[in-house]
Motif scaffolding. Structure first.
Motif, PDB file in Angstrom:
ATOM      1  N   PHE A  46      89.190  -1.278  25.226  1.00  0.00           N
ATOM      2  CA  PHE A  46      88.772  -2.680  25.264  1.00  0.00           C
ATOM      3  C   PHE A  46      89.609  -3.570  24.351  1.00  0.00           C
ATOM      4  N   LEU A  49      91.369  -7.663  26.501  1.00  0.00           N
ATOM      5  CA  LEU A  49      90.445  -8.075  27.559  1.00  0.00           C
ATOM      6  C   LEU A  49      91.112  -8.915  28.637  1.00  0.00           C
ATOM      7  N   PHE A  63      82.777 -12.162  30.839  1.00  0.00           N
ATOM      8  CA  PHE A  63      82.325 -11.421  29.671  1.00  0.00           C
ATOM      9  C   PHE A  63      81.105 -12.061  29.013  1.00  0.00           C
TER      10      PHE A  63
END
Length: 82
Positions: A46, A49, A63
């Motif tokens: 992660f 992003l 998100f």
């Protein structure tokens, strides 16, 4: 419990295709931050992003999407093709 699915290089970095997670996260971003704290492999997956997409209950989402009542989240790279 939320079913979290990982596809393509996300799955390769984390090492599993799916897992069930108990979380108090309010949004997808909160969940990502929670996952990043678990282990280095999640932090690596992660890290950027901008090269990641998310679907919440099989709908492409952002998100900032809320997780209340959500059953499934999928993380995958952007789709290309022609």
């Amino acid at each position: 419990m939320i079913e979290v699915l990982y596809f393509a290089w996300v799955r390769e970095r984390i090492g599993v295709p799916r897992e069930r997670i108990e979380t108090e996260a309010a949004t997808v971003m909160d969940l990502i931050n929670e996952l990043k704290l678990r282990e280095e492999r999640y932090a690596w997956a992660f890290d950027d992003l901008t090269s990641l997409r998310v679907a919440v209950d099989q709908e492409l989402s952002g998100f900032d999407a809320a997780l209340a009542g959500v059953r499934e989240i999928a993380f995958f790279p952007p789709m290309t093709g022609g």
